[in-house]
Design a protein around this motif. Structure first.
Motif, PDB file in Angstrom:
ATOM      1  N   GLU A 121       0.849  -1.194   0.000  1.00 45.38           N
ATOM      2  CA  GLU A 121       0.000   0.000   0.000  1.00 45.38           C
ATOM      3  C   GLU A 121       0.881   1.239   0.000  1.00 45.38           C
ATOM      4  N   PRO A 122       0.645   2.191  -0.906  1.00 41.45           N
ATOM      5  CA  PRO A 122       1.486   3.383  -0.927  1.00 41.45           C
ATOM      6  C   PRO A 122       1.048   4.410   0.118  1.00 41.45           C
ATOM      7  N   TRP A 123       2.004   5.168   0.637  1.00 42.44           N
ATOM      8  CA  TRP A 123       1.700   6.339   1.455  1.00 42.44           C
ATOM      9  C   TRP A 123       2.895   7.275   1.370  1.00 42.44           C
ATOM     10  N   PRO A 124       2.718   8.566   1.662  1.00 43.05           N
ATOM     11  CA  PRO A 124       3.832   9.517   1.548  1.00 43.05           C
ATOM     12  C   PRO A 124       4.933   9.218   2.553  1.00 43.05           C
ATOM     13  N   ASP A 125       6.172   9.545   2.173  1.00 43.93           N
ATOM     14  CA  ASP A 125       7.344   9.363   3.022  1.00 43.93           C
ATOM     15  C   ASP A 125       7.417   7.916   3.508  1.00 43.93           C
ATOM     16  N   GLN A 126       7.378   6.998   2.557  1.00 42.53           N
ATOM     17  CA  GLN A 126       7.353   5.561   2.872  1.00 42.53           C
ATOM     18  C   GLN A 126       8.779   5.040   2.971  1.00 42.53           C
ATOM     19  N   GLN A 127       9.164   4.619   4.173  1.00 48.03           N
ATOM     20  CA  GLN A 127      10.538   4.207   4.421  1.00 48.03           C
ATOM     21  C   GLN A 127      10.650   2.692   4.572  1.00 48.03           C
ATOM     22  N   LEU A 128      11.819   2.192   4.222  1.00 47.27           N
ATOM     23  CA  LEU A 128      12.109   0.772   4.386  1.00 47.27           C
ATOM     24  C   LEU A 128      13.574   0.607   4.747  1.00 47.27           C
ATOM     25  N   LYS A 129      13.897  -0.556   5.284  1.00 43.32           N
ATOM     26  CA  LYS A 129      15.282  -0.900   5.594  1.00 43.32           C
ATOM     27  C   LYS A 129      15.830  -1.739   4.449  1.00 43.32           C
ATOM     28  N   LEU A 130      16.991  -1.345   3.933  1.00 42.47           N
ATOM     29  CA  LEU A 130      17.687  -2.136   2.922  1.00 42.47           C
ATOM     30  C   LEU A 130      18.851  -2.859   3.585  1.00 42.47           C
ATOM     31  N   LEU A 131      19.052  -4.117   3.219  1.00 46.38           N
ATOM     32  CA  LEU A 131      20.102  -4.941   3.808  1.00 46.38           C
ATOM     33  C   LEU A 131      21.138  -5.261   2.735  1.00 46.38           C
ATOM     34  N   PHE A 132      22.358  -4.749   2.947  1.00 46.77           N
ATOM     35  CA  PHE A 132      23.444  -4.883   1.981  1.00 46.77           C
ATOM     36  C   PHE A 132      24.366  -6.023   2.412  1.00 46.77           C
ATOM     37  N   PRO A 133      24.628  -6.988   1.527  1.00 48.80           N
ATOM     38  CA  PRO A 133      25.455  -8.137   1.928  1.00 48.80           C
ATOM     39  C   PRO A 133      26.894  -7.724   2.170  1.00 48.80           C
ATOM     40  N   PRO A 134      27.562  -8.352   3.142  1.00 52.91           N
ATOM     41  CA  PRO A 134      28.985  -8.068   3.349  1.00 52.91           C
ATOM     42  C   PRO A 134      29.803  -8.624   2.187  1.00 52.91           C
ATOM     43  N   PRO A 135      30.998  -8.100   1.964  1.00 49.82           N
ATOM     44  CA  PRO A 135      31.829  -8.581   0.844  1.00 49.82           C
ATOM     45  C   PRO A 135      32.040 -10.090   0.910  1.00 49.82           C
ATOM     46  N   GLY A 136      31.842 -10.741  -0.239  1.00 43.48           N
ATOM     47  CA  GLY A 136      32.085 -12.166  -0.345  1.00 43.48           C
ATOM     48  C   GLY A 136      30.949 -13.044   0.139  1.00 43.48           C
ATOM     49  N   HIS A 137      29.810 -12.445   0.516  1.00 44.35           N
ATOM     50  CA  HIS A 137      28.682 -13.222   1.007  1.00 44.35           C
ATOM     51  C   HIS A 137      27.404 -12.811   0.276  1.00 44.35           C
ATOM     52  N   PRO A 138      26.480 -13.743   0.045  1.00 40.91           N
ATOM     53  CA  PRO A 138      25.158 -13.363  -0.442  1.00 40.91           C
ATOM     54  C   PRO A 138      24.383 -12.720   0.694  1.00 40.91           C
ATOM     55  N   VAL A 139      23.323 -11.987   0.345  1.00 45.65           N
ATOM     56  CA  VAL A 139      22.516 -11.374   1.389  1.00 45.65           C
ATOM     57  C   VAL A 139      21.803 -12.474   2.182  1.00 45.65           C
ATOM     58  N   ARG A 140      21.861 -12.374   3.484  1.00 45.75           N
ATOM     59  CA  ARG A 140      21.239 -13.364   4.357  1.00 45.75           C
ATOM     60  C   ARG A 140      20.151 -12.678   5.176  1.00 45.75           C
ATOM     61  N   LEU A 141      18.932 -13.188   5.079  1.00 51.08           N
ATOM     62  CA  LEU A 141      17.811 -12.613   5.807  1.00 51.08           C
ATOM     63  C   LEU A 141      17.655 -13.290   7.156  1.00 51.08           C
ATOM     64  N   PRO A 142      17.223 -12.528   8.171  1.00 56.90           N
ATOM     65  CA  PRO A 142      16.912 -13.151   9.459  1.00 56.90           C
ATOM     66  C   PRO A 142      15.720 -14.097   9.316  1.00 56.90           C
ATOM     67  N   ALA A 143      15.499 -14.917  10.320  1.00 55.00           N
ATOM     68  CA  ALA A 143      14.323 -15.777  10.337  1.00 55.00           C
ATOM     69  C   ALA A 143      13.068 -14.923  10.260  1.00 55.00           C
ATOM     70  N   ALA A 144      12.054 -15.433   9.571  1.00 53.96           N
ATOM     71  CA  ALA A 144      10.816 -14.682   9.370  1.00 53.96           C
ATOM     72  C   ALA A 144      10.135 -14.406  10.707  1.00 53.96           C
ATOM     73  N   GLU A 145       9.830 -13.131  10.962  1.00 57.17           N
ATOM     74  CA  GLU A 145       9.130 -12.711  12.174  1.00 57.17           C
ATOM     75  C   GLU A 145       8.187 -11.577  11.798  1.00 57.17           C
ATOM     76  N   ASP A 146       6.958 -11.620  12.296  1.00 56.68           N
ATOM     77  CA  ASP A 146       6.012 -10.541  12.029  1.00 56.68           C
ATOM     78  C   ASP A 146       6.257  -9.327  12.920  1.00 56.68           C
ATOM     79  N   ASP A 147       6.810  -9.540  14.101  1.00 59.15           N
ATOM     80  CA  ASP A 147       7.067  -8.460  15.038  1.00 59.15           C
ATOM     81  C   ASP A 147       8.447  -7.874  14.772  1.00 59.15           C
ATOM     82  N   VAL A 148       8.542  -6.542  14.658  1.00 60.55           N
ATOM     83  CA  VAL A 148       9.804  -5.907  14.281  1.00 60.55           C
ATOM     84  C   VAL A 148      10.892  -6.146  15.320  1.00 60.55           C
ATOM     85  N   LEU A 149      10.557  -6.176  16.611  1.00 58.78           N
ATOM     86  CA  LEU A 149      11.585  -6.388  17.625  1.00 58.78           C
ATOM     87  C   LEU A 149      12.146  -7.803  17.559  1.00 58.78           C
ATOM     88  N   ARG A 150      11.272  -8.782  17.362  1.00 59.70           N
ATOM     89  CA  ARG A 150      11.766 -10.161  17.230  1.00 59.70           C
ATOM     90  C   ARG A 150      12.570 -10.312  15.950  1.00 59.70           C
TER      91      ARG A 150
END
Length: 271
Positions: free
Chosen positions: A33-62
């Motif tokens: 859904e679009p809204w103004p000033d829509q921010q997201l976190k981008l995750l950049f892989p470290p050199p020599g590694h593919p991007v690795r995502l954390p385990a799926a969690e619906d809660d941002v703190l977890r």
């Protein structure tokens, strides 16, 4: 919509000498859904590694705890960006190529190519902020604020906008913007001068400020201390800090700003 996932680069283009626009596609973007000033976190892989995502969690703190649990050598670097525009299952994100030593995001953007993959968290509706109800919205920022301002201008009828950029070549086609060129002057000085000297229109005025943190702080002090703005009528974000990276510890001023934003979380129009 899953708040986290992978993004693949489908196009890269230089929109100004110092701004790279990258188009991404990825699962779940079509349902975003679009809204103004829509921010997201981008995750950049470290050199020599593919991007690795954390385990799926619906809660941002977890989710963040799962992110920190990734071994440091494999943990992606996380940075906040604003969606410039979207079209179906694609989004555009603008990267400003700052001068001086390149951080991980700037270094990645300078060599980005079709097929590159990043991770993402968000945009998360939990961080959506309401638009102000004032008669006029005063917007002020530097080149890092351009994507958010572009989205705000698509929703706000009456805006007074000041944007400071390096020089005339960094202007982008946005209606009604007062462009301010540093042309070698200290970062933020042209913006502060312009806002301090601006004649505000009659009626109620709210403010939206973003860019380098110390400049945003000075603008906010001016509006509250000299213009009589209520603090709740100012939305403010320090996107970056001069001589400091996002990985550096927050300064006392950063902590004070964060505490005040949390205190104003009920809404910046006082509601």
């Amino acid at each position: 919509m899953n708040p986290a996932g992978l993004l693949e680069v489908t196009a890269v283009r230089r929109v100004t000498p110092r701004t790279v626009r990258v188009t991404f596609t990825g699962d779940g973007l079509a349902e975003l859904e679009p809204w103004p000033d829509q921010q997201l976190k981008l995750l950049f892989p470290p050199p020599g590694h593919p991007v690795r995502l954390p385990a799926a969690e619906d809660d941002v703190l977890r989710w963040y705890q799962a992110y920190l649990a990734i071994p440091e050598a494999e943990r992606p670097v996380m940075r906040s960006y604003t969606v410039r525009s979207r079209n179906g299952d694609t989004i555009d994100v603008d990267f400003v190529l700052h001068t001086g030593p390149a951080g991980p995001a700037t270094a990645w953007a300078a060599r980005a190519a079709v097929g590159d993959v990043l991770g993402r968290y968000g945009p998360d509706p939990a961080y959506r902020r309401p638009l102000p109800t004032a008669d006029t919205l005063l917007c002020a920022g530097d080149e890092t604020a351009i994507p958010a301002v572009a989205s705000l201008l698509s929703e706000v009828d009456n805006a007074l906008v000041f944007l400071e950029v390096a020089d005339a070549a960094e202007e982008q086609p946005l209606p009604g913007v007062h462009w301010l060129h540093r042309d070698g002057a200290e970062h933020g000085s042209r913006l502060l001068e312009a806002v301090r000297g601006a004649a505000l229109p009659a009626g109620s005025v709210a403010a939206w400020l973003a860019g380098e943190a110390s400049t945003v702080r000075a603008l906010r002090r001016h509006l509250v201390g000299e213009r009589g703005f209520a603090k709740s009528d100012i939305e403010f974000t320090g996107y970056w800090r001069r001589k400091l990276a996002q990985d550096d510890a927050p300064t006392p001023e950063d902590l004070a700003d964060a505490a005040e934003k949390l205190g104003d979380s009920a809404g910046w129009n006082g509601s």
